[in-house]
Motif scaffolding. Structure first.
Motif, PDB file in Angstrom:
ATOM      1  N   PRO A   1      32.619  62.452   7.438  1.00  0.00           N
ATOM      2  CA  PRO A   1      33.230  61.162   7.778  1.00  0.00           C
ATOM      3  C   PRO A   1      32.735  60.052   6.863  1.00  0.00           C
ATOM      4  O   PRO A   1      31.605  60.087   6.380  1.00  0.00           O
ATOM      5  CB  PRO A   1      32.773  60.917   9.217  1.00  0.00           C
ATOM      6  N   ARG A   2      33.589  59.099   6.612  1.00  0.00           N
ATOM      7  CA  ARG A   2      33.237  57.954   5.772  1.00  0.00           C
ATOM      8  C   ARG A   2      32.249  57.085   6.538  1.00  0.00           C
ATOM      9  O   ARG A   2      32.427  56.812   7.717  1.00  0.00           O
ATOM     10  CB  ARG A   2      34.486  57.169   5.442  1.00  0.00           C
ATOM     11  N   PRO A   3      31.164  56.634   5.876  1.00  0.00           N
ATOM     12  CA  PRO A   3      30.202  55.790   6.575  1.00  0.00           C
ATOM     13  C   PRO A   3      30.822  54.447   6.977  1.00  0.00           C
ATOM     14  O   PRO A   3      31.765  53.990   6.341  1.00  0.00           O
ATOM     15  CB  PRO A   3      29.094  55.566   5.539  1.00  0.00           C
ATOM     16  N   PRO A   4      30.305  53.818   8.032  1.00  0.00           N
ATOM     17  CA  PRO A   4      30.831  52.518   8.455  1.00  0.00           C
ATOM     18  C   PRO A   4      30.436  51.427   7.467  1.00  0.00           C
ATOM     19  O   PRO A   4      29.583  51.651   6.607  1.00  0.00           O
ATOM     20  CB  PRO A   4      30.159  52.300   9.802  1.00  0.00           C
ATOM     21  N   ALA A   5      31.055  50.261   7.606  1.00  0.00           N
ATOM     22  CA  ALA A   5      30.648  49.120   6.790  1.00  0.00           C
ATOM     23  C   ALA A   5      29.154  48.875   7.024  1.00  0.00           C
ATOM     24  O   ALA A   5      28.684  48.895   8.149  1.00  0.00           O
ATOM     25  CB  ALA A   5      31.449  47.882   7.184  1.00  0.00           C
ATOM     26  N   VAL A   6      28.420  48.711   5.946  1.00  0.00           N
ATOM     27  CA  VAL A   6      26.972  48.617   6.089  1.00  0.00           C
ATOM     28  C   VAL A   6      26.420  47.237   5.788  1.00  0.00           C
ATOM     29  O   VAL A   6      25.322  46.934   6.193  1.00  0.00           O
ATOM     30  CB  VAL A   6      26.272  49.662   5.197  1.00  0.00           C
ATOM     31  N   LEU A   7      27.140  46.435   5.079  1.00  0.00           N
ATOM     32  CA  LEU A   7      26.596  45.140   4.670  1.00  0.00           C
ATOM     33  C   LEU A   7      27.610  44.044   4.902  1.00  0.00           C
ATOM     34  O   LEU A   7      28.788  44.218   4.640  1.00  0.00           O
ATOM     35  CB  LEU A   7      26.228  45.185   3.188  1.00  0.00           C
ATOM     36  N   THR A   8      27.139  42.921   5.375  1.00  0.00           N
ATOM     37  CA  THR A   8      27.996  41.741   5.463  1.00  0.00           C
ATOM     38  C   THR A   8      27.249  40.572   4.856  1.00  0.00           C
ATOM     39  O   THR A   8      26.010  40.548   4.850  1.00  0.00           O
ATOM     40  CB  THR A   8      28.378  41.404   6.919  1.00  0.00           C
ATOM     41  N   GLY A   9      27.988  39.643   4.342  1.00  0.00           N
ATOM     42  CA  GLY A   9      27.399  38.493   3.682  1.00  0.00           C
ATOM     43  C   GLY A   9      26.820  37.495   4.672  1.00  0.00           C
ATOM     44  O   GLY A   9      26.929  37.676   5.877  1.00  0.00           O
ATOM     45  N   PRO A  10      26.225  36.442   4.140  1.00  0.00           N
ATOM     46  CA  PRO A  10      25.589  35.430   4.986  1.00  0.00           C
ATOM     47  C   PRO A  10      26.552  34.714   5.911  1.00  0.00           C
ATOM     48  O   PRO A  10      27.691  34.691   5.793  1.00  0.00           O
ATOM     49  CB  PRO A  10      24.994  34.447   3.980  1.00  0.00           C
TER      50      PRO A  10
ATOM     51  N   LEU B   1      32.166  47.891  -8.443  1.00  0.00           N
ATOM     52  CA  LEU B   1      32.529  47.112  -7.262  1.00  0.00           C
ATOM     53  C   LEU B   1      34.036  46.924  -7.317  1.00  0.00           C
ATOM     54  O   LEU B   1      34.568  46.475  -8.330  1.00  0.00           O
ATOM     55  CB  LEU B   1      31.827  45.752  -7.282  1.00  0.00           C
ATOM     56  N   ARG B   2      34.709  47.289  -6.240  1.00  0.00           N
ATOM     57  CA  ARG B   2      36.156  47.117  -6.166  1.00  0.00           C
ATOM     58  C   ARG B   2      36.500  46.217  -4.983  1.00  0.00           C
ATOM     59  O   ARG B   2      36.000  46.418  -3.886  1.00  0.00           O
ATOM     60  CB  ARG B   2      36.838  48.471  -5.984  1.00  0.00           C
ATOM     61  N   ARG B   3      37.355  45.241  -5.246  1.00  0.00           N
ATOM     62  CA  ARG B   3      37.847  44.350  -4.181  1.00  0.00           C
ATOM     63  C   ARG B   3      38.959  45.107  -3.457  1.00  0.00           C
ATOM     64  O   ARG B   3      39.974  45.450  -4.045  1.00  0.00           O
ATOM     65  CB  ARG B   3      38.390  43.062  -4.789  1.00  0.00           C
ATOM     66  N   ARG B   4      38.767  45.394  -2.163  1.00  0.00           N
ATOM     67  CA  ARG B   4      39.767  46.111  -1.376  1.00  0.00           C
ATOM     68  C   ARG B   4      40.652  45.174  -0.574  1.00  0.00           C
ATOM     69  O   ARG B   4      41.743  45.548  -0.165  1.00  0.00           O
ATOM     70  CB  ARG B   4      39.095  47.114  -0.443  1.00  0.00           C
ATOM     71  N   SER B   5      40.164  43.984  -0.323  1.00  0.00           N
ATOM     72  CA  SER B   5      40.929  42.925   0.335  1.00  0.00           C
ATOM     73  C   SER B   5      40.333  41.617  -0.173  1.00  0.00           C
ATOM     74  O   SER B   5      39.339  41.636  -0.895  1.00  0.00           O
ATOM     75  CB  SER B   5      40.816  43.045   1.857  1.00  0.00           C
ATOM     76  N   PRO B   6      40.878  40.487   0.207  1.00  0.00           N
ATOM     77  CA  PRO B   6      40.303  39.229  -0.276  1.00  0.00           C
ATOM     78  C   PRO B   6      38.824  39.048   0.081  1.00  0.00           C
ATOM     79  O   PRO B   6      38.109  38.333  -0.611  1.00  0.00           O
ATOM     80  CB  PRO B   6      41.164  38.160   0.382  1.00  0.00           C
TER      81      PRO B   6
ATOM     82  N   ASP C   1      32.821  38.871   1.608  1.00  0.00           N
ATOM     83  CA  ASP C   1      32.080  38.724   2.859  1.00  0.00           C
ATOM     84  C   ASP C   1      31.450  40.033   3.316  1.00  0.00           C
ATOM     85  O   ASP C   1      30.614  40.036   4.207  1.00  0.00           O
ATOM     86  CB  ASP C   1      32.999  38.217   3.974  1.00  0.00           C
ATOM     87  N   GLY C   2      31.887  41.156   2.752  1.00  0.00           N
ATOM     88  CA  GLY C   2      31.357  42.446   3.162  1.00  0.00           C
ATOM     89  C   GLY C   2      31.556  43.502   2.093  1.00  0.00           C
ATOM     90  O   GLY C   2      32.410  43.348   1.216  1.00  0.00           O
TER      91      GLY C   2
END
Length: 102
Positions: free
Chosen positions: A93-102, A32-37, A74-75
């Motif tokens: 193509p890179r897949p879209p964001a697939v998961l977001t938090g509660p 798991l890598r943090r790409r932004s806050p 958050d995602g």
């Protein structure tokens, strides 16, 4: 090794890595890598002879839970390692964001 120890000491931490085990044998890695806050990426590599047994799905489920709780993201987006070469060309193509938090 030094860079891994330095990453582990970062605040906020930017990367976590785990081994994927089956019958006490390491068959892959997941990170798991943090790409932004608030956004992260998950990538993995899994030994080909273990594909199709749910090991990556199980590991990813646990890492996503960790991302939304312990890491406070958050995602999550899949990294390049989430694409099996027999199912998706690496240059696609890179897949879209697939998961977001509660």
């Amino acid at each position: 090794m030094c860079s891994a120890l330095a990453r582990a000491a970062e605040t906020p931490r930017a990367q976590w890595s785990w081994g994927i085990l089956a019958a006490d044998e390491m068959i892959g890695l997941i990170a798991l890598r943090r790409r932004s806050p608030v956004m992260g990426t998950i990538s993995y590599i899994l030994r080909e002879d273990t594909w199709g047994n749910g090991y990556a799905t199980n590991a990813a489920t646990q890492v996503v839970a960790f991302a939304f709780t312990t890491a406070g993201l958050d995602g999550c987006r899949p990294g390049r390692g989430l694409r099996r070469p027999d199912r998706c060309p690496l240059n696609g193509p890179r897949p879209p964001a697939v998961l977001t938090g509660p």
